[in-house]
Scaffold this motif. Sequence first.
Motif, PDB file in Angstrom:
ATOM      1  N   VAL A 112       5.033   9.975  16.560  1.00 34.34           N
ATOM      2  CA  VAL A 112       6.266  10.481  17.162  1.00 34.34           C
ATOM      3  C   VAL A 112       6.099  11.914  17.644  1.00 34.34           C
ATOM      4  O   VAL A 112       6.451  12.248  18.791  1.00 34.34           O
ATOM      5  N   GLU A 113       5.590  12.773  16.784  1.00 37.19           N
ATOM      6  CA  GLU A 113       5.579  14.211  17.081  1.00 37.19           C
ATOM      7  C   GLU A 113       4.440  14.634  17.997  1.00 37.19           C
ATOM      8  O   GLU A 113       4.605  15.558  18.793  1.00 37.19           O
ATOM      9  N   GLU A 114       3.300  13.969  17.910  1.00 39.96           N
ATOM     10  CA  GLU A 114       2.170  14.357  18.745  1.00 39.96           C
ATOM     11  C   GLU A 114       2.019  13.498  19.992  1.00 39.96           C
ATOM     12  O   GLU A 114       1.581  13.984  21.037  1.00 39.96           O
ATOM     13  N   LYS A 115       2.377  12.231  19.888  1.00 37.64           N
ATOM     14  CA  LYS A 115       2.173  11.307  21.006  1.00 37.64           C
ATOM     15  C   LYS A 115       3.457  10.983  21.765  1.00 37.64           C
ATOM     16  O   LYS A 115       3.416  10.314  22.797  1.00 37.64           O
ATOM     17  N   ASN A 116       4.599  11.430  21.228  1.00 39.66           N
ATOM     18  CA  ASN A 116       5.897  11.153  21.853  1.00 39.66           C
ATOM     19  C   ASN A 116       6.135   9.645  22.011  1.00 39.66           C
ATOM     20  O   ASN A 116       6.622   9.169  23.033  1.00 39.66           O
ATOM     21  N   ILE A 117       5.782   8.904  20.970  1.00 45.68           N
ATOM     22  CA  ILE A 117       5.982   7.458  20.947  1.00 45.68           C
ATOM     23  C   ILE A 117       6.992   7.134  19.847  1.00 45.68           C
ATOM     24  O   ILE A 117       6.788   7.503  18.694  1.00 45.68           O
ATOM     25  N   SER A 118       8.058   6.462  20.196  1.00 45.43           N
ATOM     26  CA  SER A 118       9.056   6.046  19.199  1.00 45.43           C
ATOM     27  C   SER A 118       8.671   4.696  18.612  1.00 45.43           C
ATOM     28  O   SER A 118       7.881   3.947  19.198  1.00 45.43           O
TER      29      SER A 118
ATOM     30  N   ASP B 250       0.827  -1.205   0.000  1.00 48.64           N
ATOM     31  CA  ASP B 250       0.000   0.000   0.000  1.00 48.64           C
ATOM     32  C   ASP B 250       0.862   1.256   0.000  1.00 48.64           C
ATOM     33  O   ASP B 250       2.095   1.192   0.068  1.00 48.64           O
ATOM     34  N   ASP B 251       0.219   2.400  -0.038  1.00 50.33           N
ATOM     35  CA  ASP B 251       0.897   3.687  -0.117  1.00 50.33           C
ATOM     36  C   ASP B 251       1.713   3.946   1.148  1.00 50.33           C
ATOM     37  O   ASP B 251       1.166   3.962   2.257  1.00 50.33           O
ATOM     38  N   ASN B 252       3.025   4.156   0.990  1.00 52.05           N
ATOM     39  CA  ASN B 252       3.871   4.443   2.145  1.00 52.05           C
ATOM     40  C   ASN B 252       3.561   5.791   2.776  1.00 52.05           C
ATOM     41  O   ASN B 252       3.859   6.014   3.950  1.00 52.05           O
TER      42      ASN B 252
ATOM     43  N   ASN C 122       2.720   9.291   7.424  1.00 50.47           N
ATOM     44  CA  ASN C 122       1.985  10.334   8.146  1.00 50.47           C
ATOM     45  C   ASN C 122       1.514   9.847   9.515  1.00 50.47           C
ATOM     46  O   ASN C 122       1.495  10.612  10.487  1.00 50.47           O
ATOM     47  N   LEU C 123       1.130   8.574   9.593  1.00 52.78           N
ATOM     48  CA  LEU C 123       0.724   8.016  10.877  1.00 52.78           C
ATOM     49  C   LEU C 123       1.912   7.957  11.838  1.00 52.78           C
ATOM     50  O   LEU C 123       1.791   8.285  13.032  1.00 52.78           O
TER      51      LEU C 123
END
Length: 462
Positions: free
Chosen positions: A209-215, A196-198, A203-204
């Motif tokens: 990373v940027e909004e949830k601070n999850i690596s 599928d489209d990368n 974007n997910l």
Amino acid sequence: MNAGSFGVNYYSGFAKVSFDGFINENYFELNPQEKNLIANLEIYHGVAKNPLNFQKDLFLGFLVKSKYDGVGGRQPIDLSIALDVSGSMSSIDDSKIGKSRLTLAKEGLKKLVSILDENDRASLITFNHEIQKLFTLNKKEDIETKFLHDIDAIRANGGTDLLGAVAAAMENFSNETDGPNKLRRILCITDAYYSDDNNALYNLIKKCVEEKNISITFMAIGSDSNLDLADKLCDFKGCNYFPITKSEELESYLSTNFKNIFFPMAHNTKITVLCKNNDAKISKCIGASNPEANINAKNESIFNFGSCFPSEIISLKEGAEEKKYINGGIVLLKVEVPSNEKIDFEFNLEYESIDGKKSSQNYEYEIPVDKLDINYFSNSNIQKGISIFYFTEVLNSFVEKAKKLRENENEEEKKKEIEFIENAQSVKDYLQKNFIFNKNDEESKKEDWRGMDTTLSWRWTR
């Protein structure tokens, strides 16, 4: 310290050989081991005769080391595990082992759960074309028995909804905006066969990373690794990607090296190298992404490594002395010098610690005139790094030859050439016959060339 977070990728087929790949499989002597700083530089230089064109080459090299190398930066972690159980995970990549990709993944995850600390928490989902949540975030004592029972019953079938898997793994943290553990990471184990489209996945991950601070850590088993995803993933803070091509790699990552690859030591790491001589020029960067783009008009080479992770250290007994060796990390700069005069370089290392503290360190390095002769190496690390660079160059020349064979209509000639390439014992033999190092150098004779498993029939990589 591993400057950068993209692992090694190998696959069967004719492509291009990676310098970074072989570097990350080798060990380099620490002079000495770093005890105080989060990040520090070792700098070297060497002069060699190119085995392909027999021209004199000058190389500058550096290695990033850390006080956390060998010990890691272990802290309590919340780990949301997403395991691919699609049909392609039933594939067997190593006929000698005879285990499927899913079997290797399950064995690795069992090791991982066994080494979790009492304050760590883990959750598990499986995914193919559907998502199944097996259990939510809980401590080891609450999940270990259920985990071992449930994972043995898992079978491979169906398609691959990688996008849905990452979304579901992220949802495990939805009620944990201020959980007990500051470090939160998704571990996705897959064969990365994703058609599928990368962009949607990218974007997910960006939101994660940027909004949830999850690596996020991706471990891609087999030969279908999604390299486009890998390049993009490593742009994000704290994220990394490890293609798995050997059965022991996954187990190592999820047990012995767990303390290294899941716990970054620094972010926004940047190294700038300035050549201060007007007539000398940095012509090539070896060991960084898009190397040519890193050299600017000021004769500077700029390396943006993003997040850095600690490296494994081993000890080797050499006589009565014990020496420390660090895994991977060396970077080379090829320097053109039209005149025979001393060369001055200036290094700057910048990074941000995990708690947000910024640091900057400057270094001066001088190459005197009497250290510009062929076969001069300031230590064994630069000699080994240059050898590996030439090693990959020679391998790539073989690869180009192999590609041309596909267009060769003379079947008898093609057969002979293919046999020559596939049955070569190793390119190391080629270097021993054609590469002019100082063969009387005692240090070279003692050097441990671990990791140089160079059989040509399968060692091809992008």
